[in-house]
Design an enzyme around this catalytic site. Structure first.
Site, PDB file in Angstrom:
ATOM      1  N   ASN A   9      31.351  29.020  39.739  1.00  0.00           N
ATOM      2  CA  ASN A   9      30.532  28.273  40.689  1.00  0.00           C
ATOM      3  C   ASN A   9      30.651  26.802  40.303  1.00  0.00           C
ATOM      4  OD1 ASN A   9      28.540  27.088  42.217  1.00  0.00           O
ATOM      5  ND2 ASN A   9      26.817  28.096  41.185  1.00  0.00           N
ATOM      6  N   LYS A  11      29.662  24.250  41.804  1.00  0.00           N
ATOM      7  CA  LYS A  11      28.515  23.441  42.231  1.00  0.00           C
ATOM      8  C   LYS A  11      28.995  22.128  42.890  1.00  0.00           C
ATOM      9  CE  LYS A  11      25.752  25.748  38.797  1.00  0.00           C
ATOM     10  NZ  LYS A  11      24.562  25.777  37.979  1.00  0.00           N
ATOM     11  N   HIS A  95      21.437  31.206  45.511  1.00  0.00           N
ATOM     12  CA  HIS A  95      21.494  30.632  44.159  1.00  0.00           C
ATOM     13  C   HIS A  95      20.148  29.963  43.846  1.00  0.00           C
ATOM     14  CE1 HIS A  95      22.488  28.046  40.803  1.00  0.00           C
ATOM     15  NE2 HIS A  95      23.482  28.885  40.562  1.00  0.00           N
ATOM     16  N   GLU A  97      19.375  27.275  42.515  1.00  0.00           N
ATOM     17  CA  GLU A  97      19.263  25.857  42.856  1.00  0.00           C
ATOM     18  C   GLU A  97      18.929  25.681  44.335  1.00  0.00           C
ATOM     19  OE1 GLU A  97      23.004  24.776  41.085  1.00  0.00           O
ATOM     20  OE2 GLU A  97      22.095  25.127  39.131  1.00  0.00           O
ATOM     21  N   GLU A 167      20.757  35.796  37.328  1.00  0.00           N
ATOM     22  CA  GLU A 167      20.833  34.503  36.652  1.00  0.00           C
ATOM     23  C   GLU A 167      19.433  34.008  36.306  1.00  0.00           C
ATOM     24  OE1 GLU A 167      24.646  32.219  37.761  1.00  0.00           O
ATOM     25  OE2 GLU A 167      23.222  31.914  39.368  1.00  0.00           O
ATOM     26  N   GLY A 173      22.583  26.233  33.064  1.00  0.00           N
ATOM     27  CA  GLY A 173      22.879  24.849  32.703  1.00  0.00           C
ATOM     28  C   GLY A 173      22.102  24.338  31.502  1.00  0.00           C
ATOM     29  N   SER A 212      24.705  29.897  31.459  1.00  0.00           N
ATOM     30  CA  SER A 212      25.314  29.399  30.216  1.00  0.00           C
ATOM     31  C   SER A 212      26.310  30.369  29.582  1.00  0.00           C
ATOM     32  CB  SER A 212      24.225  28.999  29.205  1.00  0.00           C
ATOM     33  OG  SER A 212      23.436  27.948  29.729  1.00  0.00           O
TER      34      SER A 212
HETATM   35  P1  PGA Z   1      25.840  27.628  34.123  1.00  0.00           P
HETATM   36  O1  PGA Z   1      25.509  27.932  35.654  1.00  0.00           O
HETATM   37  O2  PGA Z   1      26.952  28.563  33.711  1.00  0.00           O
HETATM   38  O3  PGA Z   1      26.240  26.194  34.071  1.00  0.00           O
HETATM   39  O4  PGA Z   1      24.599  27.915  33.351  1.00  0.00           O
HETATM   40  C1  PGA Z   1      25.551  29.231  36.183  1.00  0.00           C
HETATM   41  C2  PGA Z   1      25.186  29.206  37.646  1.00  0.00           C
HETATM   42  O5  PGA Z   1      24.294  28.441  38.047  1.00  0.00           O
HETATM   43  O6  PGA Z   1      25.772  29.944  38.455  1.00  0.00           O
END
Ligand code: PGA
Length: 251
Positions: A9, A11, A95, A97, A167, A173, A212
């Site tokens: 992803n 982003k 997601h 976010e 997640e 992140g 992460s």
């Molecule tokens: P990350 O994000 O691996 O940077 O923690 C995962 C995601 O949001 O899909």
């Protein structure tokens, strides 16, 4: 048998130049890996570029979001038919976010899931609890609510052709990963929840872990019985790191 999926992803990151460099690092490299499917989800503006760079390699293409309607007067939105036409096979839905920053409700997420399938895209339904929710022992209540909101809308049969990504919001992140045991506990509970509707669909449903994931912790996470790959954010922006994660999921 569930074939693990490792999805990147990206982003809201990248330039045409960085996308070209990343794809140069990935294309061809995943072809030798067995027993794993690899997917990249760039920003909308890079989808065509990535589709061309993927060429005949085994990498699959996905988007990070779609709108609930198929077309019309919805300024700024991107529809399922547009994504399918651009060569996407997958699309992320719900997601955290988007849920937190764009106000996507369970109802909208369920409609996006349905819209994806209606237009031939495989939805990757993202679920996860916040730190507050985990600390107040609400993890399973939240996961169940988010999952069942979609199941009630589209029916369990729709999950024959879908992926679910767990997640935990506190792990996204942050550099803090759920332990393999913490993730496995939620994955097993999710599969059990799906099994109440259909044992067969639950047994075949791919459950990804995200939050992460990096080369250093991927193998341990993927060794858990109910973790069928990962949804990778930050680490998917570096070809070598992402390839090492794909390698960890391959057999
Ligand atoms: P990350 O994000 O691996 O940077 O923690 C995962 C995601 O949001 O899909």
């Amino acid at each position: 048998m569930r074939t693990p999926l490792v999805a990147g992803n990206w982003k809201m990151n990248g330039t045409r130049a960085s996308v070209a460099e990343l794809m140069q690092g990935l294309a061809g490299e995943t072809d030798g890996l067995t027993g794993v499917e690899t997917l990249v989800c760039p920003s909308f503006v890079f989808i065509q570029q990535v589709q061309e760079l993927i060429g005949k390699t085994s990498i699959k293409l996905g988007a990070q979001d779609l709108y609930v309607e198929a077309g019309g007067a919805f300024t700024g939105e991107i529809s399922g038919p547009m994504l399918a036409d651009a060569g996407c096979q997958y699309v992320l839905v719900g997601h955290s976010e988007r849920r937190a920053l764009m106000g996507e409700t369970d109802e909208i997420v369920a409609r996006k899931f349905a819209a994806a399938q209606e237009h031939g895209l495989v939805p990757v339904l993202c679920l996860g609890e916040t730190l507050d929710e985990r600390q107040s022992d609400a993890t399973m209540a939240v996961i169940s609510r988010q999952f069942l909101a979609v199941v009630e809308t589209v029916g369990i049969e729709a999950f024959r052709n879908a992926v679910v990504a767990y997640e935990p919001v506190w792990a996204i992140g942050t550099g803090e990963t759920a332990s393999p045991e913490q993730a496995q506990e939620v994955h097993a509970a999710l599969r059990a929840l799906a099994a109440k509707r259909s044992a067969k669909i639950a047994a075949d449903l791919r459950l990804l872990y995200g939050g992460s994931v990096k080369a250093a912790n991927a193998r341990e996470l993927f060794s858990m019985p109910d973790i069928d790959g990962g949804l990778i954010g930050g680490a998917s922006l570096q070809a070598e790191e992402f390839l090492a994660i794909c390698q960890a999921a391959s057999s």
